[in-house]
Motif scaffolding. Structure first.
Motif, mmCIF file in Angstrom:
data_model
loop_
_atom_site.group_PDB
_atom_site.id
_atom_site.type_symbol
_atom_site.label_atom_id
_atom_site.label_comp_id
_atom_site.label_asym_id
_atom_site.label_seq_id
_atom_site.Cartn_x
_atom_site.Cartn_y
_atom_site.Cartn_z
ATOM 1 N N MET A 312 0.811 -1.217 0.000
ATOM 2 C CA MET A 312 0.000 0.000 0.000
ATOM 3 C C MET A 312 0.846 1.270 0.000
ATOM 4 O O MET A 312 0.599 2.220 0.738
ATOM 5 C CB MET A 312 -0.985 -0.004 1.171
ATOM 6 N N GLY A 313 1.879 1.265 -0.858
ATOM 7 C CA GLY A 313 2.616 2.493 -1.106
ATOM 8 C C GLY A 313 3.916 2.646 -0.365
ATOM 9 O O GLY A 313 4.629 3.635 -0.567
ATOM 10 N N ILE A 314 4.245 1.687 0.490
ATOM 11 C CA ILE A 314 5.455 1.808 1.304
ATOM 12 C C ILE A 314 6.286 0.540 1.170
ATOM 13 O O ILE A 314 5.743 -0.563 1.002
ATOM 14 C CB ILE A 314 5.094 2.062 2.789
ATOM 15 N N LEU A 315 7.620 0.693 1.221
ATOM 16 C CA LEU A 315 8.503 -0.472 1.157
ATOM 17 C C LEU A 315 9.766 -0.182 1.950
ATOM 18 O O LEU A 315 10.442 0.824 1.713
ATOM 19 C CB LEU A 315 8.864 -0.804 -0.301
ATOM 20 N N ASP A 316 10.059 -1.063 2.887
ATOM 21 C CA ASP A 316 11.273 -0.955 3.699
ATOM 22 C C ASP A 316 11.415 0.443 4.308
ATOM 23 O O ASP A 316 12.492 1.041 4.318
ATOM 24 C CB ASP A 316 12.509 -1.293 2.870
ATOM 25 N N GLY A 317 10.295 0.960 4.783
ATOM 26 C CA GLY A 317 10.298 2.249 5.458
ATOM 27 C C GLY A 317 10.223 3.453 4.544
ATOM 28 O O GLY A 317 10.142 4.590 5.022
ATOM 29 N N GLN A 318 10.219 3.236 3.227
ATOM 30 C CA GLN A 318 10.158 4.340 2.260
ATOM 31 C C GLN A 318 8.737 4.472 1.717
ATOM 32 O O GLN A 318 8.234 3.559 1.063
ATOM 33 C CB GLN A 318 11.133 4.090 1.110
ATOM 34 N N ARG A 319 8.098 5.583 2.002
ATOM 35 C CA ARG A 319 6.748 5.843 1.497
ATOM 36 C C ARG A 319 6.861 6.481 0.118
ATOM 37 O O ARG A 319 7.441 7.545 -0.052
ATOM 38 C CB ARG A 319 6.003 6.778 2.451
ATOM 39 N N ILE A 320 6.315 5.812 -0.907
ATOM 40 C CA ILE A 320 6.345 6.323 -2.277
ATOM 41 C C ILE A 320 5.060 7.084 -2.585
ATOM 42 O O ILE A 320 5.086 8.216 -3.061
ATOM 43 C CB ILE A 320 6.550 5.178 -3.290
ATOM 44 N N ILE A 321 3.935 6.443 -2.326
ATOM 45 C CA ILE A 321 2.630 7.094 -2.434
ATOM 46 C C ILE A 321 1.769 6.634 -1.267
ATOM 47 O O ILE A 321 2.080 5.653 -0.588
ATOM 48 C CB ILE A 321 1.910 6.777 -3.778
ATOM 49 N N SER A 322 0.684 7.337 -1.038
ATOM 50 C CA SER A 322 -0.192 7.018 0.085
ATOM 51 C C SER A 322 -1.010 5.764 -0.213
ATOM 52 O O SER A 322 -1.183 5.364 -1.369
ATOM 53 C CB SER A 322 -1.136 8.183 0.359
ATOM 54 N N ALA A 323 -1.526 5.165 0.855
ATOM 55 C CA ALA A 323 -2.425 4.025 0.692
ATOM 56 C C ALA A 323 -3.660 4.421 -0.104
ATOM 57 O O ALA A 323 -4.188 3.625 -0.888
ATOM 58 C CB ALA A 323 -2.818 3.478 2.063
ATOM 59 N N GLU A 324 -4.110 5.661 0.069
ATOM 60 C CA GLU A 324 -5.279 6.145 -0.670
ATOM 61 C C GLU A 324 -4.991 6.191 -2.166
ATOM 62 O O GLU A 324 -5.870 5.858 -2.989
ATOM 63 C CB GLU A 324 -5.673 7.532 -0.169
ATOM 64 N N SER A 325 -3.777 6.566 -2.536
ATOM 65 C CA SER A 325 -3.419 6.601 -3.954
ATOM 66 C C SER A 325 -3.367 5.195 -4.542
ATOM 67 O O SER A 325 -3.816 4.973 -5.667
ATOM 68 C CB SER A 325 -2.070 7.304 -4.137
ATOM 69 N N VAL A 326 -2.814 4.239 -3.788
ATOM 70 C CA VAL A 326 -2.794 2.849 -4.268
ATOM 71 C C VAL A 326 -4.221 2.345 -4.442
ATOM 72 O O VAL A 326 -4.544 1.688 -5.437
ATOM 73 C CB VAL A 326 -2.008 1.942 -3.305
#
Length: 413
Positions: A312-326
């Protein structure tokens, strides 16, 4: 491309091949999937391929087989690099969501806000006798229309194909251009489109236009934006628009299917149809960054991108996009458009839903060189399948391999 009834029938056909071992295995047994893939290679229908399966955020299969280059005798490796073509579209769509979260655009914005020529576009309407007339579009095209391929803009195939060819905008290939994609498509509003905005699914240059918008809004070329906001945070170190010299030894060769066996696709200096060639990904102008079909990547890198979506938009502590965007990207965004080959379409993804439900069980897409991927959120599964075959002559390798993978994972829908 996505015949799920066919997959369902294959499930029951292949079940006996893996049932006994799957019951006894303490880990997932992909013997059948490997055997099917090896069969296509041994029969000369594929040069080679790489398949990667994620389950519960772990890699449970990463398998390479065949040859990266048949003539040179170079074996396929798990880190071989492939032209992923339209798999680029999902990454460009994520870039749009990043810009929306930064407050720099909205998916509801008209395209004319960023490309003024889009304030007025035209449509080629055909009557029952196939007689054509050009009319003004009923409304402006929006970013949402581009994200869902409901803008009416194709790749040039259709009744006014010659116009697209004359304007040098026919097809999805941009790697030969000596200008940016935005510059290459500057005349796209001068040609009538195939449908009114929001009325039909038309696959075409929509995502390339999104890439041009990303470049304009961010004041960065698409390769720089991707690297800063997606590739570096996700540790996608082998994903490029053009392959660095230090990595050329890992670039898979393109082959083309014939009625019997594959043949090596021509080099770019031996053809005028660059879409069916080795392309300019190694040596070329390196000026156009196609958001619709331009990237080269590995199975491992693309799996990192899919892991981010699964999480849901995050990987290994890095937020790329919000869960709402996914969530927005992976739900049906054009339920008002009838589609007979899938259950709906999000932002770059074809959707499969549970029967009589809006719940999405799988979202997916692929590329022109015969690559495929999908994500199954409820099962916590993602699969990447990379090969280099164009055209593919309707080869069913992916359908057979996917059915075997699903059996091994215990997926029955």
């Amino acid at each position: 491309m996505f015949n799920h009834r066919f997959i369902k029938s294959l499930y029951w056909y292949l079940l006996p091949l893996v049932f006994s071992t799957a019951l006894q295995a303490t880990e997932y047994d992909f013997t059948a999937a490997k055997s099917i893939l090896n069969g296509y290679v041994n029969e000369g229908k594929l040069a080679g391929a790489v398949v990667l399966v994620l389950k519960d955020d772990k890699t449970v299969l990463h398998y390479a087989t065949g040859q990266q280059d048949v003539e040179a005798g170079i074996p396929m490796q798990t880190n071989s690099m492939f032209r992923i073509a339209s798999q680029t579209k999902a990454i460009t769509s994520v870039a749009i969501m990043i810009l929306q979260e930064q407050g720099k655009l909205k998916v509801t914005d008209p395209v004319s806000k960023f490309i003024p020529s889009f304030s007025t576009t035209t449509v080629l309407e055909l009557d029952e006798n196939k007689n054509a007339k050009v009319v003004e579009a009923k409304r402006e095209i929006t970013i949402h229309d581009l994200l869902t391929h409901s803008s009416g803009i194709g790749y040039g195939w259709g009744p006014n194909e010659q116009e697209w060819k004359d304007a040098n905008m026919f097809g999805w290939y941009f790697a030969d251009k000596t200008q940016s994609v935005g510059e290459a498509l500057v005349g796209i509003t001068d040609i009538p489109h195939l449908a009114h905005p929001g009325e039909s699914f038309v696959y075409g240059h929509s995502t390339d236009l999104l890439g041009a918008i990303v470049e304009k809004v961010s004041a960065q070329t698409l390769d720089v934006f991707f690297k800063q906001f997606i590739f570096d945070p996700l540790h996608m170190q082998d994903t490029h628009f053009y392959v660095p010299d230090s990595k050329l030894s890992r670039l898979a060769t393109v082959y083309s299917a014939t009625d019997k066996r594959i043949v090596r696709a021509p080099d770019t200096n031996q053809t005028t149809n660059f879409m069916v060639s080795q392309g300019h990904y190694a040596k070329g102008p390196k000026k156009a960054f196609s958001g619709g079909a331009g990237l080269v990547s590995t199975a491992q890198d693309y799996a990192q991108f899919l892991r981010m979506l699964l999480n849901m938009g995050i990987l290994d502590g890095q937020r790329i996009i919000s869960a709402e965007s996914v969530s927005a990207m992976t739900r049906d965004q054009i339920p008002y458009i009838e589609m007979d080959w899938n259950d709906g379409f999000g932002y770059a993804f074809a959707l499969t839903k549970q029967p009589n439900s809006d719940t999405v069980v799988q979202y997916e897409w692929g590329g022109a060189y015969h690559s495929q991927y999908y994500v199954r959120p409820e099962d916590k599964v993602a699969v990447v399948y990379l090969t280099q075959l164009n055209p593919n002559k309707g080869l069913k390798d992916w359908q057979h391999i996917d059915a075997a993978i699903k059996i091994s994972l215990g997926i029955d829908r």
